[in-house]
Design a protein around this motif. Sequence first.
Motif, PDB file in Angstrom:
ATOM      1  N   GLY A  72       0.818  -1.202   0.000  1.00  0.00           N
ATOM      2  CA  GLY A  72       0.000   0.000   0.000  1.00  0.00           C
ATOM      3  C   GLY A  72       0.852   1.252   0.000  1.00  0.00           C
ATOM      4  N   GLY A  73       1.984   1.205   0.700  1.00  0.00           N
ATOM      5  CA  GLY A  73       2.884   2.353   0.704  1.00  0.00           C
ATOM      6  C   GLY A  73       3.402   2.674  -0.680  1.00  0.00           C
ATOM      7  N   GLU A  74       3.704   1.650  -1.468  1.00  0.00           N
ATOM      8  CA  GLU A  74       4.179   1.896  -2.829  1.00  0.00           C
ATOM      9  C   GLU A  74       3.060   2.443  -3.709  1.00  0.00           C
ATOM     10  N   ILE A  75       1.842   1.954  -3.516  1.00  0.00           N
ATOM     11  CA  ILE A  75       0.712   2.512  -4.270  1.00  0.00           C
ATOM     12  C   ILE A  75       0.574   3.999  -3.983  1.00  0.00           C
ATOM     13  N   GLN A  76       0.647   4.357  -2.701  1.00  0.00           N
ATOM     14  CA  GLN A  76       0.507   5.768  -2.335  1.00  0.00           C
ATOM     15  C   GLN A  76       1.653   6.603  -2.899  1.00  0.00           C
ATOM     16  N   ALA A  77       2.870   6.068  -2.855  1.00  0.00           N
ATOM     17  CA  ALA A  77       4.018   6.792  -3.395  1.00  0.00           C
ATOM     18  C   ALA A  77       3.888   6.994  -4.905  1.00  0.00           C
ATOM     19  N   GLY A  82       2.463  11.198  -9.135  1.00  0.00           N
ATOM     20  CA  GLY A  82       1.707  11.591 -10.313  1.00  0.00           C
ATOM     21  C   GLY A  82       1.476  10.486 -11.318  1.00  0.00           C
ATOM     22  N   ILE A  83       1.840   9.252 -10.966  1.00  0.00           N
ATOM     23  CA  ILE A  83       1.551   8.122 -11.857  1.00  0.00           C
ATOM     24  C   ILE A  83       0.062   7.815 -11.755  1.00  0.00           C
ATOM     25  N   THR A  84      -0.613   7.810 -12.883  1.00  0.00           N
ATOM     26  CA  THR A  84      -2.062   7.647 -12.860  1.00  0.00           C
ATOM     27  C   THR A  84      -2.453   6.226 -12.498  1.00  0.00           C
ATOM     28  N   SER A  85      -3.598   6.100 -11.822  1.00  0.00           N
ATOM     29  CA  SER A  85      -4.011   4.795 -11.300  1.00  0.00           C
ATOM     30  C   SER A  85      -4.251   3.766 -12.399  1.00  0.00           C
ATOM     31  N   ASP A  86      -4.565   4.215 -13.614  1.00  0.00           N
ATOM     32  CA  ASP A  86      -4.797   3.263 -14.701  1.00  0.00           C
ATOM     33  C   ASP A  86      -3.503   2.645 -15.219  1.00  0.00           C
ATOM     34  N   LYS A  87      -2.361   3.041 -14.633  1.00  0.00           N
ATOM     35  CA  LYS A  87      -1.071   2.444 -14.980  1.00  0.00           C
ATOM     36  C   LYS A  87      -0.462   1.697 -13.799  1.00  0.00           C
ATOM     37  N   ILE A  88      -1.240   1.504 -12.732  1.00  0.00           N
ATOM     38  CA  ILE A  88      -0.720   0.871 -11.527  1.00  0.00           C
ATOM     39  C   ILE A  88      -1.200  -0.571 -11.432  1.00  0.00           C
ATOM     40  N   VAL A  89      -0.257  -1.484 -11.232  1.00  0.00           N
ATOM     41  CA  VAL A  89      -0.585  -2.878 -10.945  1.00  0.00           C
ATOM     42  C   VAL A  89      -0.111  -3.181  -9.530  1.00  0.00           C
ATOM     43  N   PHE A  90      -0.836  -4.074  -8.850  1.00  0.00           N
ATOM     44  CA  PHE A  90      -0.564  -4.377  -7.444  1.00  0.00           C
ATOM     45  C   PHE A  90      -0.312  -5.866  -7.297  1.00  0.00           C
ATOM     46  N   ALA A  91       0.924  -6.227  -6.985  1.00  0.00           N
ATOM     47  CA  ALA A  91       1.316  -7.621  -6.802  1.00  0.00           C
ATOM     48  C   ALA A  91       1.646  -7.862  -5.335  1.00  0.00           C
ATOM     49  N   GLY A  92       2.008  -9.099  -5.021  1.00  0.00           N
ATOM     50  CA  GLY A  92       2.408  -9.432  -3.665  1.00  0.00           C
ATOM     51  C   GLY A  92       1.610 -10.592  -3.117  1.00  0.00           C
ATOM     52  N   VAL A  93       2.292 -11.508  -2.460  1.00  0.00           N
ATOM     53  CA  VAL A  93       1.658 -12.731  -1.989  1.00  0.00           C
ATOM     54  C   VAL A  93       0.822 -12.500  -0.735  1.00  0.00           C
ATOM     55  N   GLY A  94       1.048 -11.384  -0.040  1.00  0.00           N
ATOM     56  CA  GLY A  94       0.329 -11.145   1.215  1.00  0.00           C
ATOM     57  C   GLY A  94      -0.257  -9.747   1.283  1.00  0.00           C
ATOM     58  N   LYS A  95      -1.256  -9.471   0.470  1.00  0.00           N
ATOM     59  CA  LYS A  95      -1.891  -8.149   0.459  1.00  0.00           C
ATOM     60  C   LYS A  95      -2.829  -8.018   1.663  1.00  0.00           C
ATOM     61  N   ALA A  96      -2.616  -7.003   2.492  1.00  0.00           N
ATOM     62  CA  ALA A  96      -3.486  -6.756   3.637  1.00  0.00           C
ATOM     63  C   ALA A  96      -4.783  -6.091   3.177  1.00  0.00           C
ATOM     64  N   ASP A  97      -5.821  -6.202   4.006  1.00  0.00           N
ATOM     65  CA  ASP A  97      -7.119  -5.632   3.634  1.00  0.00           C
ATOM     66  C   ASP A  97      -7.015  -4.134   3.350  1.00  0.00           C
ATOM     67  N   TRP A  98      -6.285  -3.404   4.201  1.00  0.00           N
ATOM     68  CA  TRP A  98      -6.213  -1.957   4.003  1.00  0.00           C
ATOM     69  C   TRP A  98      -5.516  -1.615   2.686  1.00  0.00           C
ATOM     70  N   GLU A  99      -4.546  -2.459   2.276  1.00  0.00           N
ATOM     71  CA  GLU A  99      -3.858  -2.223   1.009  1.00  0.00           C
ATOM     72  C   GLU A  99      -4.798  -2.491  -0.172  1.00  0.00           C
ATOM     73  N   ASP A 105     -10.024   1.911  -3.880  1.00  0.00           N
ATOM     74  CA  ASP A 105     -10.453   3.315  -3.817  1.00  0.00           C
ATOM     75  C   ASP A 105      -9.859   4.132  -4.957  1.00  0.00           C
ATOM     76  N   HIS A 106      -8.657   3.749  -5.391  1.00  0.00           N
ATOM     77  CA  HIS A 106      -8.002   4.491  -6.472  1.00  0.00           C
ATOM     78  C   HIS A 106      -8.273   3.873  -7.847  1.00  0.00           C
ATOM     79  N   ASN A 107      -9.056   2.808  -7.884  1.00  0.00           N
ATOM     80  CA  ASN A 107      -9.411   2.176  -9.168  1.00  0.00           C
ATOM     81  C   ASN A 107      -8.177   1.836 -10.000  1.00  0.00           C
ATOM     82  N   ILE A 108      -7.244   1.124  -9.373  1.00  0.00           N
ATOM     83  CA  ILE A 108      -6.020   0.777 -10.098  1.00  0.00           C
ATOM     84  C   ILE A 108      -6.326  -0.149 -11.270  1.00  0.00           C
ATOM     85  N   PHE A 109      -5.354  -0.244 -12.163  1.00  0.00           N
ATOM     86  CA  PHE A 109      -5.537  -1.022 -13.385  1.00  0.00           C
ATOM     87  C   PHE A 109      -5.772  -2.503 -13.098  1.00  0.00           C
ATOM     88  N   CYS A 110      -4.932  -3.084 -12.200  1.00  0.00           N
ATOM     89  CA  CYS A 110      -5.004  -4.531 -12.061  1.00  0.00           C
ATOM     90  C   CYS A 110      -4.372  -5.012 -10.760  1.00  0.00           C
TER      91      CYS A 110
END
Length: 387
Positions: A72-77, A82-99, A105-110
């Motif tokens: 989640g910290g990297e998403i916020q950074a 200024g990187i738009t959310s439609d270019k953000i992908v979120f990986a990781g084997v242990g994603k917490a609920d808040w992340e 909330d930011h409608n990331i790409f994937c």
Amino acid sequence: MLKASYPTDKFRNIPTPFYYYDMDVLRTTLHEITQQAAKSDFHVHYAMKANANPSILKEIRMAGLGADCVSGGEIQAAIDAGITSDKIVFAGVGKADWEINLALDHNIFCFNVESVPELEVINNLAGRKNKTAQVALRINPNVNAHTHHYITTGLNENKFGINMNELDTVIELLPSLEHITLIGIHFHIGSQITDMTSFQSLCVRVNEIQEYFFSRHIMLKHINVGGGLGVNYEHPNHFPVPDFEAYFKVFRQHLHLQPQQTLHFELGRSVVAQCGSLIARVLYVKQGATKQFAILDAGFTDLIRPTLYQAYHRIENLSSDEEEELYDVVGPICESSDTFAKACTLNKAHRGDLIALRSAGAYGEIMASQYNLRKLPKSYTSDELQR
């Protein structure tokens, strides 16, 4: 020849250790990436775990790259940069609920999803927000990256990804997940890969896995092959920019995309490693019984790769042009493992000499710690020091 330049006159007045980033090297690297990727309309997401320095992220955003985030910290950074959310992908084997909620909330790409339980949690959290999450299944292709075992991620024994024998279960589950949309598949076999045949092997496996989905009448819009391209740590001056032309050519020639599919990459180390150096000072030159030590004011709290991965970094004495001698280059941490190099050839070292540990732009500053209650290293860019 493009090579990092060091304003040593400016360095003398800066407390060490610190990170120094040559922005000309970074910009040249980014230009080469975008030029080579544009030949086939490839999409590149910068793997932020390599380095999240705001000045670095600004240049990456200006070059048009997206972001590959694993927290989640990297998403916020990424968003702050200024990187738009439609270019953000979120990986990781242990994603917490808040992340997951932050990403929704930011409608990331994937979301790159790594397990059945994760799919179910994302579906549940998206449902609470009356949203639909786009996901790619991270599939473990069981391809050996032939790199250090700590940074190999694509074998069945690794914690990452969904194994092939689980795919039937996942496909059967997907129709019941009303707040999930499958848009692609994702792979990442490891890091610091310099043998292109590993990527060829990945392409072969992706082609086979694509057939699995075709046979079930599942059409995927996006294929994400991760990153992993290595850099030349031995000769950063001669090879400041990795061979992105050869890298992308492997996928262009060996990966069979359908006309409607797009190909995504997640490059990290190869983007930023060569632009960064850790700058330290010699505290003492100590004569041992059988060797001599150059003891620096930087330690594994500032650059942990040599201790953690037994990694090599070229070390240069920026203050001396005397004859070369052999040193064990070590830090001040109260651990015997706090060693940067053994039997390292350096120009004769003296107390106060400035030392550069090269190719430290990736997994350097971002992995620094405060063990022994040491201060985190500061960072400076060539742009700042030229003002």
